[in-house]
Design an enzyme around this catalytic site. Sequence first.
Site, PDB file in Angstrom:
ATOM      1  N   ASP A   1       0.980  -1.425  -0.248  1.00 17.10           N
ATOM      2  CA  ASP A   1       0.074   0.074  -0.201  1.00 17.10           C
ATOM      3  C   ASP A   1       1.038   1.414  -0.380  1.00 17.10           C
ATOM      4  O   ASP A   1       2.249   1.102   0.342  1.00 17.10           O
ATOM      5  CB  ASP A   1      -0.588  -0.222   1.330  1.00 17.10           C
ATOM      6  CG  ASP A   1      -1.811   1.427   1.555  1.00 17.10           C
ATOM      7  OD1 ASP A   1      -2.428   1.474   0.517  1.00 17.10           O
ATOM      8  OD2 ASP A   1      -1.656   1.979   2.436  1.00 17.10           O
ATOM      9  N   LYS A   2       0.306   2.364  -0.439  1.00 15.35           N
ATOM     10  CA  LYS A   2       0.650   3.159  -0.448  1.00 15.35           C
ATOM     11  C   LYS A   2       0.987   4.464   0.749  1.00 15.35           C
ATOM     12  O   LYS A   2       1.697   4.879   1.470  1.00 15.35           O
ATOM     13  CB  LYS A   2       1.432   3.993  -2.207  1.00 15.35           C
ATOM     14  CG  LYS A   2       1.687   5.669  -2.249  1.00 15.35           C
ATOM     15  CD  LYS A   2       0.724   6.606  -3.242  1.00 15.35           C
ATOM     16  CE  LYS A   2      -0.064   6.826  -3.093  1.00 15.35           C
ATOM     17  NZ  LYS A   2       0.177   8.122  -1.934  1.00 15.35           N
TER      18      LYS A   2
END
Length: 919
Positions: free
Chosen positions: A349-350
Amino acid sequence: MSTNEKKVVNEKATEFEDHQHVEVSEELPSELEALLHAEPLQGLSASEVEERMAQFGRNEISEKKTNPLLKFLSYFTGAIAYLIELAFILSGVVEDWVDFGIIGGLLIINALIGFIEESKADAALDALKNTLALKSRVFRDGKLIEVESATLVPGDIIAVRLGDIIPADGRLLGISVDGSDSEVNLQVDQSALTGESLPVEKKKGDTIYSSSICKQGQMLAVVTKTGANTFIGRAANLISITNEQGHFQKIVNQIGNFLVVITLTMVIIIFIYLLLRRNNEVDKLSRKDVFDVLRDVLVLTVAAIPVGLPTVMSVTMAVGAKQLAAKQVIVKRLTAVEEMASVSVLCSDKTGTLTLNKLTFDEPYLKPGFTKEDLLLYSYLASEPGANDPIELAVRTAAKRDVPLLAECTGHTIPGFKVTSFVPFNPATKLTQATVIDHHASETFKVAKGAPQVIVKLVGGDNEATHAVNLLARRGLRALGVARTIPGSLEKWELIGMISLLDPPRPDSGETIRRCEEMGVVVKMVTGDQLIIAKEVAARLGMSRAILDANSLTDPDATDAQLADRCLHADGFAQVIPEHKYRVVELLQSKGLLVGMTGDGVNDAPALKKANVGIAVHDCTDAARSAADIVLLAPGLSTIVDGILTSRAIFQRMRSYALYRITSTVHFLIFFFIITLSYRWQMKAVLLIFIAVLNDAATLVISVDNAQISRRPDKWRIGQLITMSIILGCCLTVLSFSVFFIARDVFNIPDDAGKQSDDDTKDGRMETIIYLNVSSAPHFTIFSTRLAGFFWENLPSLTFTAAILATQVFAMFISIFGINGLTTAIGGGWGVSLLLVSLAYFVVLDAVKVFVFRIWSFELTVKLWPTRARKEKLRHRKERRLVEERVRQNIEKVRKASRVIYAASAFERAGRGMLPAYT
């Protein structure tokens, strides 16, 4: 057309580009829509709430707890465990209480190790949970009251205000709690759900999601969905349907199945042979005769079964889990320690994982004559003191950090300046404005900060600034304009510059990605944020910008194989929802890859659960923490590298032990199978048990042995492992028979002891000689099985070496001097010679091992076992390899071209003095 006329035309042609936000939307069923029309300031009645509660249930997601007893019993399952349990039962049937106690003890110890370690992890995680008893303000029976959020039902009218955690999915009504039209739209932080790094503006008719946070404004909303039907609830459903057998358990079962088959086959043959032989020796088989034969076979089975295999592997993983805990990495599922070694793709995930999930001041656009300090000082003067808005907070934080004048000021008092009036942000004007007295220059001026379009209009237009804002927007950066009045006038404005804001990468993210790729782990960004933001962050992290949007995962014209190839070659995906993240992991796993997933939000939970190894990062949500196998307590991702290194060391130790133990089992079974059937020779039962228990106990220290960490993801090659074990086992069998025949035929040592005669004067030396050989030769092989290369390339630890040697020196001494009822003395010559031969022989086996590993390949196995299916698989592999090489070359060409274009564009911007060049 003159030059001035052309300039005017060009300036008119430059307009602000609107960035289209991609919003997650969904249609409500008509029967639910009919329930959403209560009078806003009246709300539902008590009877309506009761009726809908019965229909839709409580507004909560139930968490399934595993029964501790069932969890404990689960450690008694598996092929090897079942065989050990069978031996345990049979030892009780034949009243062999020594074996009964030993086997039962090992079974319980193995189960307790796994159960206690994972229970400790669960307890540590429970202590970390920050539980909130959420309440909501809701209109019911014409009154605005506060209720437990769990009691909300569809149709309830809830009040959402600054700082509230939204308790259910709802639709904004566009009105305030007093019934008037709401003048300010909501700013909602839904990063934990969708992965968007910036707060999202929500207006009348828009949907707000449960568990997101209101950052600005207040408005009424009608509840549309509750509990498991909410956005977060659907993520929970994806988690609940993911209940696959772990990779490690599959491997252990494959090893177990092989050992079970060969053990049972040979033992049944020996059992039948011994029964027939006993039948020939007596007139009629009695119950005692059958039990005696069964006891002999049982002892052989117990000695052959790798009783300690589950225990040694559990201890090895438990030690690794403790090592990781010291580095603030909590392991929830013990087998995840081993599986992490085989992970070749890490989906991340960012927002909040690769980035800080916090708006931060980035490199600005400045007008000539102004500096970054000027821009920050003026923006600070135009900031609202104490506002919790993330943009205001980012501006004030950057100003206090980078402007020396503000570093030590308290409150909003600025030395040399006095704010005489302040106009806060208004949605209609989209700016803040302050009137300031500059005591140093003895002048009064105004300063404004707000939307770029408004500030540019305020200064009378600026084509270059508009172009700069558009370039920032194309890279996913949010811009704010700052302007002040010119000296001597409070009406004429000049532009100072444009602030740019971005959720920046964590300081260690880029280095973590680089180190992962050095270790053969490909990192892919999978985020719910907008595509342009994902590409900008990827570039800053040193990743390629081949980021695709979610539509590429839902292409109806693409097959699953094509989608899997798309996932394999892309550097990441943006604008995805939880179902898409889950799908990315599933497609990568369909390519035979072991996939890791990191994340912190509710939107990551299904993918964390689906991945082979789910890793929840620091400050994650409860949903992510519950779904993950590993939880990072320290901020950032650098501890992931520690986890990979530790897990690969553990993998090497476990593979080393597995190869040694299978080799020992093969040697043991083949030798005693042949010698029993051909020469009617058997070893005393207690010596067989002594070998099994003593040697397995010693190998427990493999958990602290030195390990040669692989530079690539590790993989259990079961075919190679079993083939190598058979080769080494056969070589050991040759040594054991050589010892047997040399002792019998060269040194004239009688073998009558092994024939179990009733003569008390029998010579027991042969039995002791074979005992020492069977004990030491396979055991010393573990010094070779530690590595794929030669044993001297990475020497074992002193603790491990001492433990292995100590058991065999002990075996040597009891063989030399003898123990009444256990071993017959064979003297120092035989004892020392046998031990030295075993030590020398492992060097020979080491050379055999290296040779086999070097020539081993799938092509070789197809030649040796040329079935149609294997030949077809080899053909497909070669074709796929050619296609992947062509695709890789084409992708690399595109990446090089995009980097050149991006660099050229950046240098052009830098040359024009508009923006710094990012490479």
